[in-house]
Design a protein around this motif. Structure first.
Motif, short mmCIF file in Angstrom:
data_model
loop_
_atom_site.label_atom_id
_atom_site.label_comp_id
_atom_site.label_asym_id
_atom_site.label_seq_id
_atom_site.Cartn_x
_atom_site.Cartn_y
_atom_site.Cartn_z
N ARG A 51 0.81 -1.22 0.00
CA ARG A 51 0.00 0.00 0.00
C ARG A 51 0.84 1.27 0.00
N ALA A 52 2.14 1.15 0.22
CA ALA A 52 2.98 2.35 0.29
C ALA A 52 4.27 2.10 -0.47
N ARG A 53 4.86 3.17 -0.91
CA ARG A 53 6.14 3.07 -1.62
C ARG A 53 7.24 2.77 -0.60
N ARG A 54 8.05 1.78 -0.87
CA ARG A 54 9.09 1.36 0.07
C ARG A 54 10.46 1.47 -0.58
N ARG A 55 11.48 1.35 0.24
CA ARG A 55 12.85 1.41 -0.23
C ARG A 55 13.73 0.77 0.85
N GLY A 56 15.02 0.70 0.60
CA GLY A 56 15.95 0.20 1.59
C GLY A 56 15.94 -1.31 1.68
N SER A 57 16.11 -1.83 2.90
CA SER A 57 16.22 -3.27 3.12
C SER A 57 14.97 -3.80 3.81
N LEU A 58 14.65 -5.06 3.53
CA LEU A 58 13.51 -5.75 4.13
C LEU A 58 14.02 -7.01 4.81
N THR A 59 13.70 -7.15 6.09
CA THR A 59 14.05 -8.35 6.85
C THR A 59 12.78 -8.99 7.37
N VAL A 60 12.59 -10.26 7.04
CA VAL A 60 11.42 -11.01 7.49
C VAL A 60 11.89 -12.01 8.55
N VAL A 61 11.29 -11.94 9.73
CA VAL A 61 11.63 -12.83 10.83
C VAL A 61 10.44 -13.75 11.06
N THR A 62 10.66 -15.05 10.91
CA THR A 62 9.59 -16.02 11.08
C THR A 62 10.16 -17.27 11.74
N GLY A 63 9.27 -18.24 12.01
CA GLY A 63 9.69 -19.46 12.68
C GLY A 63 10.00 -20.56 11.69
N THR A 64 10.09 -21.78 12.24
CA THR A 64 10.42 -22.94 11.41
C THR A 64 9.25 -23.91 11.30
N ALA A 65 8.08 -23.50 11.74
CA ALA A 65 6.90 -24.38 11.65
C ALA A 65 6.05 -23.95 10.46
N ASP A 66 4.84 -23.49 10.69
CA ASP A 66 3.92 -23.15 9.61
C ASP A 66 4.43 -21.96 8.80
N VAL A 67 4.37 -22.06 7.47
CA VAL A 67 4.87 -21.01 6.58
C VAL A 67 3.76 -20.40 5.75
N SER A 68 2.53 -20.56 6.17
CA SER A 68 1.39 -20.07 5.39
C SER A 68 1.48 -18.56 5.18
N GLY A 69 1.36 -18.15 3.92
CA GLY A 69 1.33 -16.73 3.59
C GLY A 69 2.68 -16.13 3.29
N LEU A 70 3.78 -16.83 3.57
CA LEU A 70 5.10 -16.25 3.32
C LEU A 70 5.41 -16.14 1.83
N SER A 71 4.69 -16.89 1.00
CA SER A 71 4.90 -16.77 -0.45
C SER A 71 4.51 -15.38 -0.95
N ALA A 72 3.70 -14.63 -0.17
CA ALA A 72 3.32 -13.28 -0.56
C ALA A 72 4.52 -12.33 -0.55
N LEU A 73 5.61 -12.75 0.07
CA LEU A 73 6.82 -11.93 0.05
C LEU A 73 7.29 -11.67 -1.38
N GLU A 74 7.05 -12.63 -2.27
CA GLU A 74 7.51 -12.49 -3.66
C GLU A 74 6.86 -11.29 -4.35
N ARG A 75 5.66 -10.89 -3.89
CA ARG A 75 4.97 -9.76 -4.52
C ARG A 75 5.63 -8.42 -4.22
N VAL A 76 6.32 -8.32 -3.07
CA VAL A 76 6.80 -7.01 -2.63
C VAL A 76 8.32 -6.90 -2.56
N ARG A 77 9.04 -8.00 -2.66
CA ARG A 77 10.48 -7.93 -2.42
C ARG A 77 11.20 -7.09 -3.47
N ARG A 78 10.63 -6.94 -4.68
CA ARG A 78 11.26 -6.13 -5.72
C ARG A 78 11.21 -4.65 -5.37
N ARG A 79 10.39 -4.27 -4.42
CA ARG A 79 10.31 -2.87 -4.00
C ARG A 79 11.50 -2.47 -3.14
N PHE A 80 12.28 -3.43 -2.68
CA PHE A 80 13.38 -3.18 -1.76
C PHE A 80 14.71 -3.48 -2.43
#
Length: 391
Positions: free
Chosen positions: A315-344
């Motif tokens: 929803r907003a213009r981004r820049r710089g670095s993106l760090t995603v912190v998650t666990g090692t169990a359920d990964v539901s929804g993390l594939s959505a990272l592919e939609r936004v990672r090019r903004r960083f």
């Protein structure tokens, strides 16, 4: 008030006294009268409220998870008589703490110190203090609850642990003279506030209209919008972590990454699948403290997917670095990272916690150029992060 033992002595004494007189058993009557006299003496013993002043001290009031914090309660006898038989009960969250107090002469004071639990983050409520005075036989007691104005309540804030990390470099460089690229937002320097002139300031930045109105030479304070911008997405879903300790380690990890940027006065955004957690612009001197204070109160969510965090980034213009912190169990929804990672300029995924040998879970749909670092403990984070920072 009477204790359960006191009520038993009162009822038993009355029954024995009545039965003794009614049926001609003087021994029973004497025993019953003795019980009644003991109850009366206990009420007289505890009848007057002790004149005591209480003062609590928490050192420090803000502490990193696992570090030592100490509470102390100082009681002062402000009356004219020695007070005996005093017990003080303090509460630390849901845990009652019984503090033994010796006899206090008139004007004397006594300090009791105790360790506070800091294994879990959060705001821990202390108090209220309860002062109990009992008679030697334990038949009656008098309870005094100290209110907020006389040292009865306090709080301890347990913040995440952090390790010192370098700021992850991004493609935008700091420049003090102007825009670093044609796409810089409103140029590199932008207006932040007005302040009084200090010897050495550039006279071209004097704001003459405000100076004329206030009678004091005022200059425009500018900030560089090209400063490295750090965005941290913290997955707070319960399903993403195998244990509560893994979730606490994830918060510590996110706090360390964000703290590295905030202490350097760089802009930081922290958000989760439930929405924004904290945003700093890098202009405040206490951004790092505010960041740790806010992350101290982050709790787990029951959301089924982590995609909400990445919807927020779209929803907003981004820049710089993106760090995603998650666990090692359920990964539901993390594939959505592919939609936004090019903004960083740079994207890093930190997988926190242990993983079973046969665990097939890996975030699906991520490009091979997205680094995924495993964090099994806070001590293992600096080495892996520094290798990524110089890559």
């Amino acid at each position: 008030m009477l204790s359960p033992t006191g009520w038993g002595a009162l009822v038993g004494g009355a029954a024995l006294t009545g039965a003794g007189y009614a049926f001609g058993y003087p021994e029973a009557a004497i025993l019953g009268v003795g019980c009644l006299l003991a109850v009366a003496a206990a009420l007289v013993w505890t009848g007057r409220s002790p004149q005591l002043a209480a003062r609590r001290r928490v050192t420090p009031r803000k502490v990193a998870r696992g570090d030592r914090a100490e509470g102390s309660v100082t009681l002062t006898n402000t009356g004219r008589r020695t007070r005996r038989g005093l017990d003080v009960t303090d509460r630390c969250g849901e845990l009652p703490l019984t503090l033994q107090v010796p006899s206090l002469a008139a004007g004397a004071e006594h300090t009791v110190r105790y360790a506070l639990p800091t294994e879990r983050r959060g705001r821990i409520a202390l108090g209220p203090l309860r002062l109990e005075r009992t008679d030697p036989l334990g038949l009656a007691r008098r309870v005094r609850v100290f209110g907020p104005t006389d040292g009865g309540t306090d709080t301890l804030l347990v913040r995440p642990r952090v390790c010192l990390l370098p700021v992850l470099p991004s493609g935008t460089a700091h420049h003090v003279e102007g825009p670093t690229s044609d796409t810089a937002d409103e140029g590199s320097l932008t207006f932040h506030a007005l302040r009084e002139y200090v010897l050495g300031d550039d006279l071209r930045r004097v704001h003459w209209r405000s100076s004329a109105r206030t009678g004091t030479l005022m200059v425009k304070q500018l900030v560089d919008v090209s400063l490295p911008h750090t965005t941290v997405v913290l997955d707070t879903r319960s399903a993403a972590y195998r244990t509560e300790d893994d979730f606490e380690l994830a918060v510590d990890t996110a706090a360390s990454v964000a703290f590295a940027a905030a202490r350097s006065n760089f802009p930081v955004d922290v958000l989760s699948e439930t929405g924004p957690v904290l945003r700093t612009d890098g202009a405040g001197g206490n951004d790092a403290d505010a960041l740790l204070d806010r992350l101290a109160l982050v709790d787990r969510s029951e959301r089924a997917s982590a995609a909400g965090a990445f919807d927020e980034l779209e929803r907003a213009r981004r820049r710089g670095s993106l760090t995603v912190v998650t666990g090692t169990a359920d990964v539901s929804g993390l594939s959505a990272l592919e939609r936004v990672r090019r903004r960083f300029d740079r994207t890093v995924v930190l997988r926190v916690g242990s993983r079973a040998q046969d665990d097939p879970h890996e975030p699906p749909g991520l490009g091979s150029d997205v680094p995924q670092l495993r964090v099994t403990g806070l001590d293992s984070l600096p080495a892996a992060w520094r290798r990524e920072a110089v890559r």
